[in-house]
Design an enzyme around this catalytic site. Structure first.
Site, short mmCIF file in Angstrom:
data_model
loop_
_atom_site.label_atom_id
_atom_site.label_comp_id
_atom_site.label_asym_id
_atom_site.label_seq_id
_atom_site.Cartn_x
_atom_site.Cartn_y
_atom_site.Cartn_z
N ARG A 27 0.86 -1.17 0.00
CA ARG A 27 0.00 0.00 0.00
C ARG A 27 0.90 1.23 0.00
O ARG A 27 1.74 1.40 -0.87
CB ARG A 27 -0.93 -0.06 1.22
CG ARG A 27 -2.20 0.78 1.08
CD ARG A 27 -3.15 0.49 2.25
NE ARG A 27 -4.34 1.30 2.15
CZ ARG A 27 -4.42 2.55 2.60
NH1 ARG A 27 -3.39 3.11 3.19
NH2 ARG A 27 -5.55 3.24 2.47
N HIS A 142 -4.79 4.15 7.50
CA HIS A 142 -4.50 4.79 8.78
C HIS A 142 -5.75 5.46 9.35
O HIS A 142 -5.91 5.56 10.58
CB HIS A 142 -3.39 5.82 8.61
CG HIS A 142 -2.04 5.20 8.37
ND1 HIS A 142 -1.49 5.11 7.11
CD2 HIS A 142 -1.14 4.65 9.22
CE1 HIS A 142 -0.30 4.53 7.20
NE2 HIS A 142 -0.07 4.24 8.46
N THR A 143 -6.63 5.94 8.48
CA THR A 143 -7.88 6.56 8.93
C THR A 143 -8.67 5.58 9.78
O THR A 143 -9.09 5.89 10.91
CB THR A 143 -8.72 7.00 7.72
OG1 THR A 143 -7.97 7.89 6.91
CG2 THR A 143 -10.00 7.67 8.17
N ARG A 249 -15.14 -29.62 6.54
CA ARG A 249 -14.58 -29.32 5.23
C ARG A 249 -14.83 -27.83 4.96
O ARG A 249 -15.97 -27.37 5.01
CB ARG A 249 -15.24 -30.17 4.14
CG ARG A 249 -15.00 -29.70 2.70
CD ARG A 249 -13.60 -29.93 2.26
NE ARG A 249 -13.38 -29.44 0.88
CZ ARG A 249 -12.19 -29.34 0.31
NH1 ARG A 249 -11.09 -29.68 0.98
NH2 ARG A 249 -12.06 -28.89 -0.92
N GLU A 291 -14.19 -17.84 -5.02
CA GLU A 291 -13.93 -18.33 -6.37
C GLU A 291 -12.50 -18.01 -6.81
O GLU A 291 -11.99 -16.91 -6.62
CB GLU A 291 -14.92 -17.68 -7.34
CG GLU A 291 -14.88 -18.23 -8.74
CD GLU A 291 -15.63 -19.55 -8.87
OE1 GLU A 291 -15.07 -20.46 -9.52
OE2 GLU A 291 -16.76 -19.67 -8.35
N ASP A 325 -2.67 -16.96 -3.59
CA ASP A 325 -3.85 -17.38 -2.82
C ASP A 325 -4.29 -16.21 -1.94
O ASP A 325 -3.57 -15.80 -1.04
CB ASP A 325 -3.52 -18.60 -1.97
CG ASP A 325 -4.75 -19.29 -1.41
OD1 ASP A 325 -5.80 -18.62 -1.28
OD2 ASP A 325 -4.68 -20.50 -1.10
N ARG A 327 -7.14 -16.16 -0.15
CA ARG A 327 -8.19 -16.58 0.78
C ARG A 327 -7.83 -16.30 2.25
O ARG A 327 -6.68 -16.36 2.65
CB ARG A 327 -8.48 -18.07 0.60
CG ARG A 327 -9.18 -18.38 -0.71
CD ARG A 327 -9.36 -19.86 -0.92
NE ARG A 327 -8.08 -20.54 -1.14
CZ ARG A 327 -7.95 -21.83 -1.41
NH1 ARG A 327 -9.05 -22.58 -1.49
NH2 ARG A 327 -6.77 -22.37 -1.61
N SER A 348 -9.06 -31.87 4.36
CA SER A 348 -8.33 -30.98 3.45
C SER A 348 -6.95 -31.54 3.17
O SER A 348 -6.38 -32.28 3.97
CB SER A 348 -8.21 -29.59 4.07
OG SER A 348 -7.47 -28.73 3.22
N LYS A 353 -4.88 -23.95 5.00
CA LYS A 353 -6.14 -23.94 5.73
C LYS A 353 -5.91 -24.26 7.20
O LYS A 353 -6.58 -23.70 8.07
CB LYS A 353 -7.13 -24.93 5.11
CG LYS A 353 -7.68 -24.48 3.77
CD LYS A 353 -8.74 -25.42 3.24
CE LYS A 353 -9.26 -24.94 1.89
NZ LYS A 353 -10.28 -25.85 1.33
#
EC number: 4.1.99.12
Length: 393
Positions: A27, A142-143, A249, A291, A325, A327, A348, A353
């Site tokens: 950022r 930061h806000t 799962r 997705e 990834d 997620r 899994s 995960k």
């Protein structure tokens, strides 16, 4: 860099001290001095002006902005990070408005219950910023960090922030911020650590519906949840009463695999295997709207285009500008907390995960692999998951 615990930073803020808050390297990758308006001392803004050297702004909640009729500075905000500036202000009691003490008076007036919109002159020398309502869980700026920290210290939702610049006018980063921290004896945290702290405290899922769901693989109960943060809809397919240690799962939605039975991946086959296991042994499937490992359906199809040109599933995401990834398992952990599940037997092959659940306080007590057959279309994909992504297959 050496960072402090959130609780230590909160204690420092309540003592009237400023702290350093560092955002992500992808950022702005900068550090801001942050103080809480209700707790700041009489020298706070002078210290920011003298030592921080950046623009002094006043993050506030949306409610405070509405109370004082603080409208956006511009009609069309084209700031690269969406910083929500309002028109600048001075309190009516100030002189020129620019002195440290004038700006302190203006900032403090924003949290005075007796202040009215007429008490502020516009434009002025203090720059209010409106934080997103869900704080750093919605926007990692930061806000939002300042307003979240104010709320965590039980103060009015307002703060004062200032970017830290070096003496030569460049932005302080990395070792320069660490030197600044030690020079002034300040606590320093990251927005990422604040996000994780807030997620640990957050209860952002709400049960909206529960129905019986007969399927080809058995009869289940389906729960429909909604995230109050993202408004995403999450479904849980469950069998039997929840247990302290539950068969779970966590399945990321895959339209192409789950619905159209695409042979490019193993997602649909894994989902069916998990349903059969849960039907026999009990447990739940948490179906998350993630997705394409979080990049979305169209971007996943764009990744497929790149794969057809020679990329693999990892390099395709990277070529599109995404991490391999994206997620996060915060919502999955929230749902498990809803069911009072403290530890899981995770169905899994993906070690990320395990780590993702552990990060949010869910213990992975055991693992049940989901092994499905490869085909000529997904062989390379499966090999990449094993070699590059560490999947246990």
């Amino acid at each position: 860099m050496e960072f402090d615990e959130i609780k230590d930073a909160l204690n420092a803020l309540k003592r009237g001290e400023s702290i350093i808050v560092v955002d992500d390297e992808d950022r702005e990758n900068e550090g801001d001095l942050v103080a809480i308006t209700q707790w700041m001392n009489d020298n706070t803004i002078n210290f920011m002006a003298k030592e921080g050297r950046g623009l002094i702004c006043a993050p506030i909640s949306k409610d405070l902005a509405l109370k004082f009729n603080l409208m956006p500075m511009v009609e069309h905000n084209t700031d690269g990070f969406g910083t929500n500036f309002t028109v600048s202000i001075d309190h009516a009691t100030t002189s020129t408005g620019i002195s440290a003490f004038d700006r302190m008076a203006t900032a403090r007036a924003l949290i005075n219950p007796e202040s009215t919109p007429e008490d502020f002159h516009k434009p002025g020398h203090l720059f209010p910023l409106i934080a997103k309502e869900n704080g750093v869980l919605e926007r990692t700026g930061h806000t939002e960090a300042a307003v979240d920290l104010a709320k965590l210290t039980k103060a009015a939702p307002a703060g004062v922030i200032c970017e830290i610049m070096n003496e030569d006018g460049t932005m302080a980063k990395g070792e320069q911020l660490e030197a600044f921290k030690h020079q002034h004896g300040l606590k320093m945290i990251t927005i990422e650590s604040l996000v994780n702290y807030q997620k640990d405290k957050d209860t952002s899922v709400e049960l909206k519906a529960k129905v019986n769901m007969p399927t080809d693989h058995g009869a289940f109960e389906m729960y429909g949840f909604e995230s109050s943060l993202t408004k995403e809809e999450i479904v849980v397919l469950a069998k039997g009463e929840p247990r302290v240690t539950e068969n779970v799962r966590i399945h990321s939605a895959c339209l192409t695999g789950d619905i159209f039975h695409s042979q490019r991946c193993d997602c649909g086959a894994q989902l069916e295997s998990a349903m059969k296991y849960i039907n026999e042994h009990g447990g739940m499937i948490i179906y998350l709207p993630q997705e394409g490992r979080g990049i979305g359906l169209i971007n996943k199809l764009r990744a497929y285009e790149l794969i057809e040109q020679g990329h693999d599933t990892v390099t395709a995401n990277l070529a599109l500008g995404f991490d391999e990834d994206l997620r996060d398992y915060h919502i999955a952990a929230q749902i498990l907390n809803y069911f009072n599940v403290q530890q899981v037997n995770l169905l899994s092959n993906n070690p990320k995960k395990f780590e993702g659940l552990s990060e949010y306080g869910i213990k992975v007590a055991d693992r049940t692999p989901i092994i499905v057959a490869e085909n000529e279309h997904n062989h390379d994909y499966m090999n990449t998951k094993k070699i590059k992504m560490g999947h246990l297959i």
